[in-house]
Design an enzyme around this catalytic site. Structure first.
Site, PDB file in Angstrom:
ATOM      1  CG  LEU A 175      -1.812  -1.258   1.359  1.00  0.00           C
ATOM      2  CD1 LEU A 175      -2.703  -1.130   2.592  1.00  0.00           C
ATOM      3  CD2 LEU A 175      -2.649  -1.475   0.113  1.00  0.00           C
ATOM      4  N   GLY A 179      -0.624   6.768  -0.129  1.00  0.00           N
ATOM      5  CA  GLY A 179      -0.743   7.908   0.777  1.00  0.00           C
ATOM      6  C   GLY A 179       0.005   9.129   0.277  1.00  0.00           C
ATOM      7  NE  ARG A 185      -0.433  11.813   9.670  1.00  0.00           N
ATOM      8  CZ  ARG A 185      -0.628  10.669  10.325  1.00  0.00           C
ATOM      9  NH1 ARG A 185      -0.596  10.661  11.645  1.00  0.00           N
ATOM     10  NH2 ARG A 185      -0.827   9.544   9.678  1.00  0.00           N
ATOM     11  CB  THR A 221      -6.364   0.115   4.260  1.00  0.00           C
ATOM     12  OG1 THR A 221      -7.250  -0.146   5.354  1.00  0.00           O
ATOM     13  CG2 THR A 221      -5.417   1.240   4.648  1.00  0.00           C
ATOM     14  NE  ARG A 239      36.224  17.581 -11.674  1.00  0.00           N
ATOM     15  CZ  ARG A 239      36.462  18.489 -12.613  1.00  0.00           C
ATOM     16  NH1 ARG A 239      37.556  19.241 -12.553  1.00  0.00           N
ATOM     17  NH2 ARG A 239      35.627  18.651 -13.615  1.00  0.00           N
ATOM     18  CG  ASN A 260      58.331  14.481  -8.485  1.00  0.00           C
ATOM     19  OD1 ASN A 260      58.123  14.089  -7.346  1.00  0.00           O
ATOM     20  ND2 ASN A 260      58.461  15.773  -8.768  1.00  0.00           N
ATOM     21  CE1 TYR A 295      36.305  23.835 -22.641  1.00  0.00           C
ATOM     22  CE2 TYR A 295      36.451  25.572 -20.995  1.00  0.00           C
ATOM     23  CZ  TYR A 295      35.753  24.940 -22.016  1.00  0.00           C
ATOM     24  OH  TYR A 295      34.521  25.412 -22.392  1.00  0.00           O
ATOM     25  CB  SER A 328      57.524  23.431  -8.561  1.00  0.00           C
ATOM     26  OG  SER A 328      57.762  22.370  -7.665  1.00  0.00           O
TER      27      SER A 328
END
Length: 462
Positions: A7, A10, A14, A82, A335, A379, A389, A407
């Site tokens: 069932l 509903g 509430r 019901t 990601r 590394n 992009y 770096s």
């Protein structure tokens, strides 16, 4: 044949929501799915859902399954209650069927409980069996009325109870199992002689008893399994109970948890033994974690595969693969479509996206690896960026084994860096680099002697 009628019509007034009650989520899964999963554990051959205005949403949720969905329409020309809802499924029921009736808003019910319930019904050759529970405060629930010898007589809805009946603590859970013939016959004889003018399903038991048929009750041990959800507060309570249940299961299977009360793991997840999950972790979706892993801090892992002996510290991993012996974080982000091989190191504030990273390659800190294929023993220096992009399209770069990316380097895709290629710090690489070559791309340094003194003298005259 075993048939289940669920069932689920509903509207959940509430719940104070525009969404269907049974589609509200616990641990990121609609509550009705928990009920359906429990059905699957008790060998149900056919499942019928009674939907309402939510029929389209429920149909979409269970698309591709063999469920039967019936719509309970609302209006002055249709009965309420019901009993009427169940009657809509009776064309799917034969006389010899065993019919299990469930409610879509009781997501904590266990498959093992339903299996024991149905077995009890069959072993005792009952015509009908009611699943009951005992609560300190059974307000709003129909009470189980028994005779002096403890035999079931009837169910009286809370609003129709006498003051003496309201003192009864054993209540009707709304779950029941019946023989098909008796169910169909009793529903055909229901009336609406009550203060709501509805067809109460529970009135079928008085009809069956008056026919001299055998009815029993099955008292559930854990009353929380049959708690219906009618508000968002109750939804949060159910989620907490479900979270505890899931975490307890994992710990029984050999997973260690530092603080189970602050760990969120969905029931779709698989975790190997002797893996330790620390406080704050959130693990969701189709995630598999191997053995002897360590998940530390506020780590989030979704729809990913983590092999054995991996360490993850306060990091986010989405739809990715992490090889054995790899360590990640703190504050790293994998990601979707990232694949790390064995023994990789992805350090603090490193982001990887749609890239493959070979064995023992290291990116210690503050780097972005996007749309790249990296070989082994590479590394990646601090501040290195794979520029993927061009404003319109994404491009890939390839770095072969043993290369060194200094770096603050920019690797502007598409470029290939050969085996043991060496990129000097601060370079912006836009062309391929051969194996073993050193590539430097910087403006020529100029040192202007005495410039600071002259600047200060000039400023002092202003």
């Amino acid at each position: 044949m075993n048939i289940s009628i669920i069932l689920a019509a509903g509207e959940g007034t509430r719940m104070k929501s525009k969404h269907s009650k049974v589609l509200h989520r616990l641990m990121n899964k609609p509550m009705i799915k928990y009920v359906m999963d429990a059905c699957d554990e008790c060998n149900v051959d056919k499942k019928v859902i009674i939907a309402g205005k939510n029929k389209e949403d429920i149909t979409e949720l269970f698309k591709g399954t063999d469920l039967i969905i019936k719509e309970q329409k609302i209006g002055p020309e249709f009965p309420y209650g019901t009993g009427y809802a169940v009657s809509l499924a009776l064309d799917e029921v034969s006389d010899k069927d065993t019919v299990l009736i469930l409610t879509g808003d009781t997501p904590l019910i266990k498959g093992s409980t339903l299996r024991d319930f149905v077995n009890y019904h069959n072993d005792n050759d009952n015509v009908a069996t009611v699943l009951t529970a005992v609560a300190k405060d059974p307000t709003d629930y129909g009470r189980i009325i028994k005779d002096e010898e403890g035999y079931f007589l009837k169910i009286v809805e809370h609003r129709d109870c006498t003051p003496e009946q309201l003192k009864i603590r054993e209540y009707n859970s709304g779950l029941m199992v019946l023989k098909g013939k008796a169910l169909k016959d009793a529903i055909s004889r229901l009336d609406r002689d009550n203060d709501q003018g509805e067809m109460y399903l529970t009135d079928i038991f008085q009809i069956i008893r008056e026919d001299g048929e055998k009815i029993s009750t099955f008292l559930i041990e854990d009353e929380m399994e049959v708690h219906g959800i009618n508000s968002k507060f109750q939804l949060s309570q159910a989620q907490e109970m479900l979270r505890q249940r899931i975490n307890t299961k994992f710990m029984k299977e050999g997973v260690m948890m530092e603080n189970p009360s602050n760990i969120y793991i969905e029931d779709s997840v698989k975790i190997g033994r002797d893996t330790t999950i620390c406080s704050g972790a959130k693990i969701t979706g189709d995630t598999t974690i191997g053995e002897d892993c360590l998940i530390v801090g506020d780590s989030t892992i979704d729809n990913s595969t983590i092999e054995d002996n991996v360490v993850i510290k306060s990091s986010v991993i989405e739809s990715s693969y992490v090889g054995e012996g790899t360590d990640i974080g703190p504050f790293a982000h994998l990601r979707p479509k990232s694949k790390l091989s064995k023994g990789v190191h992805i350090g603090n504030f490193v982001e990887v996206k749609n890239s493959t990273v070979g064995e023992k390659t290291k990116a210690g800190h503050l780097a972005y690896i996007g749309d790249a294929d990296l070989g082994e023993n590479i590394n990646i220096g601090c501040g290195a960026i794979f520029v993927n992009y061009d404003g319109v399209n994404k491009h890939r770069s390839k770095v072969e084994d043993g290369a060194f990316i200094g770096s603050n380097s920019n690797i502007v895709a598409p470029v290939n860096i050969g085996e043991k290629g060496f990129i000097a710090a601060g370079s912006t690489i836009t062309k391929d680099v051969g194996s073993g070559d050193l590539s430097i791309e910087r403006g020529q340094q100029a040192n202007i002697q005495g410039w600071v003194k002259r600047r200060d003298e000039r400023n002092s005259k202003k």
